[in-house]
Design a protein around this motif. Structure first.
Motif, PDB file in Angstrom:
ATOM      1  N   THR A 161       0.834  -1.203   0.000  1.00  0.00           N
ATOM      2  CA  THR A 161       0.000   0.000   0.000  1.00  0.00           C
ATOM      3  C   THR A 161       0.864   1.247   0.000  1.00  0.00           C
ATOM      4  N   THR A 162       0.516   2.205  -0.819  1.00  0.00           N
ATOM      5  CA  THR A 162       1.210   3.492  -0.811  1.00  0.00           C
ATOM      6  C   THR A 162       0.673   4.337   0.337  1.00  0.00           C
ATOM      7  N   VAL A 163       1.597   4.758   1.214  1.00  0.00           N
ATOM      8  CA  VAL A 163       1.203   5.529   2.399  1.00  0.00           C
ATOM      9  C   VAL A 163       1.918   6.882   2.382  1.00  0.00           C
ATOM     10  N   TYR A 164       1.191   7.916   2.775  1.00  0.00           N
ATOM     11  CA  TYR A 164       1.751   9.260   2.871  1.00  0.00           C
ATOM     12  C   TYR A 164       1.781   9.659   4.344  1.00  0.00           C
ATOM     13  N   TYR A 165       2.918  10.226   4.754  1.00  0.00           N
ATOM     14  CA  TYR A 165       3.142  10.495   6.173  1.00  0.00           C
ATOM     15  C   TYR A 165       3.232  11.997   6.447  1.00  0.00           C
ATOM     16  N   GLU A 166       3.015  12.328   7.727  1.00  0.00           N
ATOM     17  CA  GLU A 166       3.161  13.729   8.130  1.00  0.00           C
ATOM     18  C   GLU A 166       3.454  13.805   9.625  1.00  0.00           C
ATOM     19  N   LEU A 173       3.719  17.202  19.275  1.00  0.00           N
ATOM     20  CA  LEU A 173       4.182  16.446  18.116  1.00  0.00           C
ATOM     21  C   LEU A 173       3.021  15.590  17.637  1.00  0.00           C
ATOM     22  N   ARG A 174       2.614  15.775  16.387  1.00  0.00           N
ATOM     23  CA  ARG A 174       1.489  15.013  15.845  1.00  0.00           C
ATOM     24  C   ARG A 174       1.939  14.205  14.629  1.00  0.00           C
ATOM     25  N   PHE A 175       1.494  12.963  14.602  1.00  0.00           N
ATOM     26  CA  PHE A 175       1.769  12.093  13.455  1.00  0.00           C
ATOM     27  C   PHE A 175       0.446  11.735  12.786  1.00  0.00           C
ATOM     28  N   ALA A 176       0.412  11.840  11.458  1.00  0.00           N
ATOM     29  CA  ALA A 176      -0.767  11.463  10.687  1.00  0.00           C
ATOM     30  C   ALA A 176      -0.310  10.767   9.416  1.00  0.00           C
ATOM     31  N   TYR A 177      -1.233  10.006   8.804  1.00  0.00           N
ATOM     32  CA  TYR A 177      -0.900   9.344   7.544  1.00  0.00           C
ATOM     33  C   TYR A 177      -2.185   9.122   6.743  1.00  0.00           C
ATOM     34  N   SER A 178      -2.019   8.844   5.477  1.00  0.00           N
ATOM     35  CA  SER A 178      -3.161   8.552   4.609  1.00  0.00           C
ATOM     36  C   SER A 178      -2.760   7.468   3.620  1.00  0.00           C
ATOM     37  N   SER A 195     -10.743   2.906  -4.208  1.00  0.00           N
ATOM     38  CA  SER A 195     -10.776   4.244  -4.809  1.00  0.00           C
ATOM     39  C   SER A 195     -10.940   5.336  -3.766  1.00  0.00           C
ATOM     40  N   VAL A 196     -10.911   4.939  -2.499  1.00  0.00           N
ATOM     41  CA  VAL A 196     -11.142   5.884  -1.402  1.00  0.00           C
ATOM     42  C   VAL A 196      -9.819   6.232  -0.722  1.00  0.00           C
ATOM     43  N   THR A 197      -9.602   7.517  -0.449  1.00  0.00           N
ATOM     44  CA  THR A 197      -8.444   7.969   0.320  1.00  0.00           C
ATOM     45  C   THR A 197      -8.817   8.015   1.791  1.00  0.00           C
ATOM     46  N   VAL A 198      -8.086   7.282   2.600  1.00  0.00           N
ATOM     47  CA  VAL A 198      -8.350   7.233   4.036  1.00  0.00           C
ATOM     48  C   VAL A 198      -7.325   8.095   4.756  1.00  0.00           C
TER      49      VAL A 198
END
Length: 238
Positions: free
Chosen positions: A57-62, A96-101, A106-109
């Motif tokens: 799965t492609t994951v985007y981090y922040e 400090l906050r961590f989030a990802y998507s 077809s849905v972005t979580v």
């Protein structure tokens, strides 16, 4: 078919942590999401997303570092990586906050409800003693400053004739083997490799705290060993 595909896809999860080294004893502390801590500046924090079940799965981090003022968060730094680090030099309260998507079919979580890690950098302080006794008995052998959240320091010592006999900056103080916790060693009681003679010396010290407070110390430092030796010097002659 769509429902079956979504159910079968691996769902990523995270257990973010932060790690830092304490000034008190040099140990590494681990802090989990939702927890808090207090540590002096300068503070280096390593952050890890600790992702699992990612698979292909492609994951985007922040990661976001924010300063908390009157209950509101003001963003300071944002990093788009799973693992990162931050250096904090200013007094205050932070989050400090961590989030990802990720894509689920077809849905972005978006997962942005992970509890933050909060921490406080306390106000600064600094005190310097009036003397040392460098006689090798492990009692007052070194000149220490007792401090909290000090980010800059420059100390110069002189003999009674005004000749410079020793100096120390922040990096040297932090690296000294005798510096521990809130005590920074700024002089070992030696002048050019020889122990200082008993007598009065003078220090000119300038330091800055993480809260912007500037400390200026000009005072006499008394050296009293209680014995004399041909290996002593006052720095005025070879």
């Amino acid at each position: 078919m769509l429902a079956t595909h979504l159910w079968a896809q691996t769902v990523p999860s995270a257990a973010p942590i932060a790690e830092y080294v304490t000034k008190e004893d040099g140990s590494t502390k681990t802090v989990n999401a939702g927890e808090s801590f207090s540590e002096e500046a300068p503070l280096h924090i390593d952050c890890y997303g600790k992702m699992s079940n990612v698979g292909t799965t492609t994951v985007y981090y922040e990661w976001k570092l924010s300063k908390v003022v009157s209950g509101s968060e003001s963003l300071l730094i944002r990093r788009d990586t799973e693992d990162t680090s931050f250096d904090v030099y200013d007094t205050g309260t932070y989050s400090l906050r961590f989030a990802y998507s990720y894509q689920l079919g077809s849905v972005t979580v978006d997962v942005d409800d992970i509890d933050p890690i909060t921490f406080t950098v306390p106000e600064s302080s600094l005190t310097c003693p009036d003397g040392i006794s460098p006689n090798g008995d492990d009692k007052n052998d070194y000149l220490f400053v007792t401090c909290k959240s000090i980010v800059k320091l420059e100390a110069v010592l002189f003999n009674r004739w005004g000749k410079k006999i020793a100096s120390c900056d922040m990096a040297q103080a932090l690296a000294h083997e005798k510096s521990t916790g809130n005590k920074l060693c700024i002089w070992d009681g030696y002048i050019g490799g020889r122990v200082a003679k008993d007598g009065v010396y003078f220090i000119n010290l300038v330091a800055e705290g993480s809260d912007g407070v500037v400390y200026k110390v000009k005072k006499a430092i008394n050296v009293l060993k209680g014995f004399t030796s041909d290996q002593e010097t006052d720095g005025n002659s070879n």
